[in-house]
Write an enzyme that holds these catalytic residues in place. Structure first.
Site, PDB file in Angstrom:
ATOM      1  N   ASN A 166       0.870  -1.179   0.000  1.00 42.95           N
ATOM      2  CA  ASN A 166       0.000   0.000   0.000  1.00 42.95           C
ATOM      3  C   ASN A 166       0.909   1.233   0.000  1.00 42.95           C
ATOM      4  O   ASN A 166       1.543   1.528   1.002  1.00 42.95           O
ATOM      5  CB  ASN A 166      -0.893  -0.003   1.247  1.00 42.95           C
ATOM      6  CG  ASN A 166      -1.748   1.259   1.334  1.00 42.95           C
ATOM      7  OD1 ASN A 166      -1.694   2.115   0.440  1.00 42.95           O
ATOM      8  ND2 ASN A 166      -2.514   1.373   2.407  1.00 42.95           N
ATOM      9  N   THR A 186      -0.648  -1.466  -4.762  1.00 40.02           N
ATOM     10  CA  THR A 186      -2.093  -1.279  -4.930  1.00 40.02           C
ATOM     11  C   THR A 186      -2.421   0.117  -5.457  1.00 40.02           C
ATOM     12  O   THR A 186      -1.727   1.089  -5.167  1.00 40.02           O
ATOM     13  CB  THR A 186      -2.859  -1.515  -3.619  1.00 40.02           C
ATOM     14  OG1 THR A 186      -2.382  -0.586  -2.649  1.00 40.02           O
ATOM     15  CG2 THR A 186      -2.660  -2.922  -3.102  1.00 40.02           C
ATOM     16  N   GLY A 198       2.128  -2.595   4.793  1.00 40.53           N
ATOM     17  CA  GLY A 198       1.145  -1.571   5.149  1.00 40.53           C
ATOM     18  C   GLY A 198       0.758  -1.751   6.603  1.00 40.53           C
ATOM     19  O   GLY A 198       1.490  -2.360   7.387  1.00 40.53           O
ATOM     20  N   ASP A 206      -2.734  -2.083   9.623  1.00 39.96           N
ATOM     21  CA  ASP A 206      -3.788  -3.019   9.994  1.00 39.96           C
ATOM     22  C   ASP A 206      -4.874  -3.112   8.920  1.00 39.96           C
ATOM     23  O   ASP A 206      -5.498  -4.159   8.744  1.00 39.96           O
ATOM     24  CB  ASP A 206      -4.416  -2.594  11.320  1.00 39.96           C
ATOM     25  CG  ASP A 206      -3.423  -2.714  12.468  1.00 39.96           C
ATOM     26  OD1 ASP A 206      -2.607  -3.650  12.441  1.00 39.96           O
ATOM     27  OD2 ASP A 206      -3.443  -1.864  13.375  1.00 39.96           O
ATOM     28  N   GLU A 222      -7.377  -6.531   4.680  1.00 40.63           N
ATOM     29  CA  GLU A 222      -7.710  -6.925   3.298  1.00 40.63           C
ATOM     30  C   GLU A 222      -7.247  -8.355   3.024  1.00 40.63           C
ATOM     31  O   GLU A 222      -7.961  -9.168   2.439  1.00 40.63           O
ATOM     32  CB  GLU A 222      -7.030  -5.983   2.298  1.00 40.63           C
ATOM     33  CG  GLU A 222      -7.688  -4.631   2.194  1.00 40.63           C
ATOM     34  CD  GLU A 222      -7.332  -3.938   0.872  1.00 40.63           C
ATOM     35  OE1 GLU A 222      -7.046  -4.626  -0.114  1.00 40.63           O
ATOM     36  OE2 GLU A 222      -7.370  -2.699   0.855  1.00 40.63           O
ATOM     37  N   THR A 261      -0.807   2.155  13.007  1.00 45.48           N
ATOM     38  CA  THR A 261      -0.861   1.508  14.327  1.00 45.48           C
ATOM     39  C   THR A 261      -0.089   0.188  14.329  1.00 45.48           C
ATOM     40  O   THR A 261       0.564  -0.145  15.309  1.00 45.48           O
ATOM     41  CB  THR A 261      -2.331   1.208  14.721  1.00 45.48           C
ATOM     42  OG1 THR A 261      -3.138   2.340  14.387  1.00 45.48           O
ATOM     43  CG2 THR A 261      -2.461   0.913  16.187  1.00 45.48           C
ATOM     44  N   GLY A 281     -10.184  -0.980  12.716  1.00 44.40           N
ATOM     45  CA  GLY A 281      -9.890   0.257  11.990  1.00 44.40           C
ATOM     46  C   GLY A 281     -10.878   0.591  10.893  1.00 44.40           C
ATOM     47  O   GLY A 281     -10.696   1.567  10.172  1.00 44.40           O
TER      48      GLY A 281
HETATM   49  N1  LIG Z   1      -3.730   2.339  -3.322  1.00 47.48           N
HETATM   50  C1  LIG Z   1      -4.584   2.594  -2.353  1.00 47.48           C
HETATM   51  N2  LIG Z   1      -5.284   3.742  -2.339  1.00 47.48           N
HETATM   52  C2  LIG Z   1      -6.131   4.039  -1.338  1.00 47.48           C
HETATM   53  N3  LIG Z   1      -6.356   3.212  -0.268  1.00 47.48           N
HETATM   54  C3  LIG Z   1      -5.679   2.065  -0.243  1.00 47.48           C
HETATM   55  C4  LIG Z   1      -4.761   1.695  -1.261  1.00 47.48           C
HETATM   56  N4  LIG Z   1      -4.230   0.494  -0.937  1.00 47.48           N
HETATM   57  C5  LIG Z   1      -4.798   0.125   0.226  1.00 47.48           C
HETATM   58  N5  LIG Z   1      -5.666   1.062   0.650  1.00 47.48           N
HETATM   59  C6  LIG Z   1      -6.475   1.083   1.882  1.00 47.48           C
HETATM   60  O1  LIG Z   1      -5.839   1.961   2.808  1.00 47.48           O
HETATM   61  C7  LIG Z   1      -6.268   1.621   4.113  1.00 47.48           C
HETATM   62  C8  LIG Z   1      -5.234   2.007   5.150  1.00 47.48           C
HETATM   63  O2  LIG Z   1      -4.018   1.411   4.853  1.00 47.48           O
HETATM   64  P1  LIG Z   1      -2.996   0.783   5.885  1.00 47.48           P
HETATM   65  O3  LIG Z   1      -3.684  -0.117   6.813  1.00 47.48           O
HETATM   66  O4  LIG Z   1      -1.904   0.208   5.058  1.00 47.48           O
HETATM   67  O5  LIG Z   1      -2.393   2.044   6.631  1.00 47.48           O
HETATM   68  P2  LIG Z   1      -2.821   2.899   7.897  1.00 47.48           P
HETATM   69  O6  LIG Z   1      -4.272   3.115   7.930  1.00 47.48           O
HETATM   70  O7  LIG Z   1      -1.945   4.085   7.896  1.00 47.48           O
HETATM   71  O8  LIG Z   1      -2.349   2.015   9.098  1.00 47.48           O
HETATM   72  P3  LIG Z   1      -3.157   1.287  10.275  1.00 47.48           P
HETATM   73  O9  LIG Z   1      -4.219   0.483   9.605  1.00 47.48           O
HETATM   74  O10 LIG Z   1      -2.088   0.458  10.948  1.00 47.48           O
HETATM   75  O11 LIG Z   1      -3.714   2.335  11.165  1.00 47.48           O
HETATM   76  C9  LIG Z   1      -6.511   0.137   4.066  1.00 47.48           C
HETATM   77  O12 LIG Z   1      -7.736  -0.136   4.699  1.00 47.48           O
HETATM   78  C10 LIG Z   1      -6.541  -0.233   2.589  1.00 47.48           C
HETATM   79  O13 LIG Z   1      -7.762  -0.868   2.249  1.00 47.48           O
HETATM   80  C1  LIG Z   2      -3.862   9.566  28.453  1.00 48.83           C
HETATM   81  C2  LIG Z   2      -3.241   8.637  27.501  1.00 48.83           C
HETATM   82  C3  LIG Z   2      -4.259   7.920  26.696  1.00 48.83           C
HETATM   83  C4  LIG Z   2      -3.614   6.888  25.845  1.00 48.83           C
HETATM   84  C5  LIG Z   2      -4.625   5.927  25.372  1.00 48.83           C
HETATM   85  C6  LIG Z   2      -3.991   4.744  24.779  1.00 48.83           C
HETATM   86  C7  LIG Z   2      -4.992   3.690  24.472  1.00 48.83           C
HETATM   87  C8  LIG Z   2      -4.410   2.787  23.464  1.00 48.83           C
HETATM   88  C9  LIG Z   2      -5.250   1.595  23.182  1.00 48.83           C
HETATM   89  C10 LIG Z   2      -4.853   1.068  21.863  1.00 48.83           C
HETATM   90  C11 LIG Z   2      -5.810   0.084  21.356  1.00 48.83           C
HETATM   91  C12 LIG Z   2      -5.473  -0.297  19.967  1.00 48.83           C
HETATM   92  C13 LIG Z   2      -6.423  -1.291  19.441  1.00 48.83           C
HETATM   93  C14 LIG Z   2      -6.155  -1.504  17.991  1.00 48.83           C
HETATM   94  C15 LIG Z   2      -6.979  -1.194  17.070  1.00 48.83           C
HETATM   95  C16 LIG Z   2      -6.653  -1.377  15.626  1.00 48.83           C
HETATM   96  O1  LIG Z   2      -7.347  -2.484  15.138  1.00 48.83           O
HETATM   97  C17 LIG Z   2      -7.092  -0.176  14.836  1.00 48.83           C
HETATM   98  C18 LIG Z   2      -6.616  -0.274  13.410  1.00 48.83           C
HETATM   99  O2  LIG Z   2      -5.283   0.040  13.310  1.00 48.83           O
HETATM  100  N1  LIG Z   2      -6.570   1.039  15.407  1.00 48.83           N
HETATM  101  C19 LIG Z   2      -7.343   1.978  15.892  1.00 48.83           C
HETATM  102  C20 LIG Z   2      -6.658   3.150  16.494  1.00 48.83           C
HETATM  103  O3  LIG Z   2      -8.547   1.933  15.855  1.00 48.83           O
END
Ligand SMILES: Nc1ncnc2c1ncn2[C@@H]1O[C@H](COP(=O)(O)OP(=O)(O)OP(=O)(O)O)[C@@H](O)[C@H]1O
Ligand SMILES: CCCCCCCCCCCCC/C=C/[C@@H](O)[C@H](CO)NC(C)=O
Ligand SMILES: [Ca+2]
Length: 596
Positions: A133, A165, A190, A192, A197, A236, A547
């Site tokens: 990604n 992608t 990439g 989560d 996907e 994340t 997410g």
């Molecule tokens: N080429 C693309 N253009 C736009 N969106 C895309 C593309 N390729 C993948 N995606 C979508 O982008 C979304 C976010 O991507 P990704 O999970 O890699 O990064 P992120 O959101 O920064 O990280 P995290 O999910 O760890 O918070 C994914 O749900 C995926 O479906």
């Molecule tokens: C005062 C300090 C507050 C800090 C709070 C920290 C809480 C962190 C808990 C993290 C949970 C993460 C769970 C993961 C979720 C992922 O599936 C998702 C996709 O990346 N991430 C989010 C942020 O929704």
């Protein structure tokens, strides 16, 4: 040189020091010898952790350099290089150049190491389908793959077909529809969202091929053979962090190369009789749903969007009504409050394999895979109703860089259960304490308004009257029109702001009424928060599913034990893994390597 089926032994040189080197089915080790042939330090590398062997003097980083000398060979292997920012162990590429007395001997060593890899490390992938990604996280996916990962795959003899992608869901659709013959696994570069996907593609494809429907909420699913690898390059990287212990592209690439295999529980989320999505890390309502919805509007901020939205939603101090029903898992097996951690080789997870797939044997792990629910009585559904700050269901600890121990520190990756965390409505300081404990080692469940249950299934329903509170409705109430806000000023000019601020430990309402805030058109930027929080708070939140925002509010969830397999091994216990493995004298048999 002595050669029998499993052993090679000879003198070798590293620089000007002489070593006795030995290769067995399990280890490649070399012991330094002094002038009187007395043994000094020994270094041992597991055969399963050898990445490759090359003729000559070879370097691959920062750039590939080959000096084709005919008596030398270079061994590449996994090196543990300390603890990462998380709980796990960082891996890097170890490299040692050996010199042999003759070319013949050099060729024998190289051949024997390669044979040992084929014979004694058979689960390694040969061909991988890689999806990058280019827009995930800090948008460094392509660079991470080409500079850090591709050279390692090449060294290990893995051929990869790379797809960069061009749209969301391209990777999922590719896995669902295209010919995958010859691929041993799929890899995402990439975060989560990209992992999700691949998860949906792999599960969907496996069910299609098995002729099973994904839509029956109580149906059994076919576990997936195609492995998933994650090269972390997202915001994340929770799934990578919780299954490897660090979010480091090189560490993950090395786990993929050696064919590590970590089973993972997956939660199937249904609305009525339709599958909505699968989740491994978080099915979260209330706070985590609101944070996600808010963060989606600020994608341009990159990974910072979650911090920003987290602060905003905390200040909004919302809570939501609902009823949560759940099926408890067997309390005799483990508990979310038993203070244990699921680490590499976890006993609870290993025993779960036998329980979930009782008829399978170790050679064909999933030969009789569909047995997990058929002979079990479901047990009794429990029910809790009330107002909640958040409701979270996680199949694993969900540790991530922000929360190194995770949402549920004692959750297991592959025990066939999830942890349900109910955070009842409380004051803002209480909720801050709960959130803050995620960043420390303090027990976030040891609070009077928090309860946690280890479960097999969960259902959520809204109070009567909030029947169809779907995501669009949430969106509408989030985006109160200017007219609605004007109306609020006219109708309740003195209604105080609902959000609170923490000042010197005491909570105070910000002095802000609808009249003081003024009409939306006339607001200053500093009034933004009041606009967000003081508009009529929605009665219904949204679900955050790894997410993604779910389009339904009333859902049912069921945990499918060990439905997929990742190229990972769980979190290595640092004390047993770091530093000790490479020197059998120092470890005194305590490390993972020498304690067998
Ligand atoms: N080429 C693309 N253009 C736009 N969106 C895309 C593309 N390729 C993948 N995606 C979508 O982008 C979304 C976010 O991507 P990704 O999970 O890699 O990064 P992120 O959101 O920064 O990280 P995290 O999910 O760890 O918070 C994914 O749900 C995926 O479906
Ligand atoms: C005062 C300090 C507050 C800090 C709070 C920290 C809480 C962190 C808990 C993290 C949970 C993460 C769970 C993961 C979720 C992922 O599936 C998702 C996709 O990346 N991430 C989010 C942020 O929704
Ligand atoms: Ca689990």
């Amino acid at each position: 040189m002595e050669i029998n089926t499993l052993k090679v032994e000879s003198s070798l040189w590293i620089g000007n020091k002489r070593y006795r080197a030995a290769l067995s089915a399990w280890y490649f080790s070399w012991t330094e010898l002094d002038k009187k042939n007395r043994e000094k330090k020994t270094v041992s590398v597991r055969v399963s952790e050898v990445i490759g062997v090359e003729d000559g003097r070879v370097e691959i980083q920062p750039q590939k350099k080959v000096e084709d000398t005919d008596r030398d060979f270079t061994l590449f292997y996994v090196k543990r290089s300390g603890r990462g920012s998380g709980q796990g162990v960082l891996w890097s590429l170890g490299r040692t150049q050996f010199s042999c007395p003759s070319r013949d001997l050099r060729d024998q060593w190289v051949t024997q190491v390669r044979t040992a890899l084929k014979t004694h490390s058979p689960a390694r992938p040969h061909r991988l389908l890689v999806f990058i990604n280019p827009f995930g996280g800090k948008r460094r996916g392509k660079q991470i793959f080409h500079s850090l990962v591709a050279p390692l795959f090449e060294l290990a003899g893995i051929s990869s077909h790379v797809v960069v992608t061009e749209r969301a869901n391209q990777a999922r659709d590719h896995i669902l529809k295209k010919d995958l013959t010859g691929f041993d696994g799929v890899v995402c570069v990439g975060g989560d969202g990209m992992f999700s996907e691949l998860l949906h593609g792999v599960i969907g494809r496996t069910q299609q091929e098995a002729g099973l429907s994904e839509h029956d909420p109580s149906g059994v699913l076919q576990p997936c053979d195609l492995h998933i690898g994650i090269i972390p390059a997202g915001s994340t990287d929770c799934v990578c962090f919780a299954t490897v212990g660090v979010n480091d592209p090189v560490t993950s690439a090395l786990h993929i190369i050696i064919g590590d295999s970590q089973p993972l529980d997956v939660c199937a989320v249904h609305h009525q009789s339709s599958l909505v999505r699968y989740s491994v890390s978080l099915v979260g309502y209330g706070f985590y749903g609101d944070v996600l919805a808010e963060s989606e509007r600020h994608r341009w901020m990159g990974p910072l969007r979650y911090d920003y939205s987290g602060c905003m939603m905390y200040l909004c101090n919302r809570s939501y009504q609902g009823t949560v029903q759940f099926l408890l898992a067997d309390p005799g097996l483990s508990s979310p409050r038993d203070k244990t951690r699921c680490l590499s080789g976890c006993r609870v997870c290993s025993e779960s394999t036998e329980r979930l797939f009782p008829l399978s044997d170790s050679c064909s792990l999933y030969s009789d895979k569909l047995s997990q629910y058929s002979d079990q009585s479901e047990g009794e559904w429990m029910s809790v109703s009330g107002r909640f700050k958040c409701i979270s269901l996680t199949c694993m600890s969900s540790s991530c860089p922000k929360s190194p121990l995770g949402l549920s520190p004692s959750a297991h990756l592959a025990d066939g259960t999830g942890d349900l965390i109910l955070v009842r409505d409380t004051n803002a300081l209480g909720f801050l304490t709960y959130l803050h404990r995620h960043t420390t080692s303090q027990d976030q469940f040891d609070l009077p308004f928090v309860e946690v249950h280890r479960v097999k299934a969960v259902k959520f329903t809204l109070p009567p009257g909030e029947d169809s509170g779907e995501a669009e409705k949430y969106e509408r109430s989030e985006q109160n029109t200017e007219e609605e806000e004007e109306e609020a000023v006219m109708e309740h000019p003195d209604k105080p702001c609902v959000h609170e601020s923490s000042k010197s430990g005491s909570l105070q309402h910000l002095a802000c009424t609808a009249k003081e805030r003024g009409a939306p058109g006339k607001r200053k930027t500093s009034d933004f928060l009041c606009g967000l929080c003081c508009s009529k708070p929605p009665a219904v939140s949204v679900w955050n599913c790894d997410g993604e925002i779910l389009p339904h509010t009333e859902i049912s969830c069921r945990v499918h034990g060990q439905l997929v397999r990742l190229y990972a091994r769980g979190i290595e216990d640092e004390a047993r893994a770091v530093g000790l493995c490479e020197d059998s004298r120092d470890c005194k048999g305590k490390c993972v390597l020498h304690s067998r």
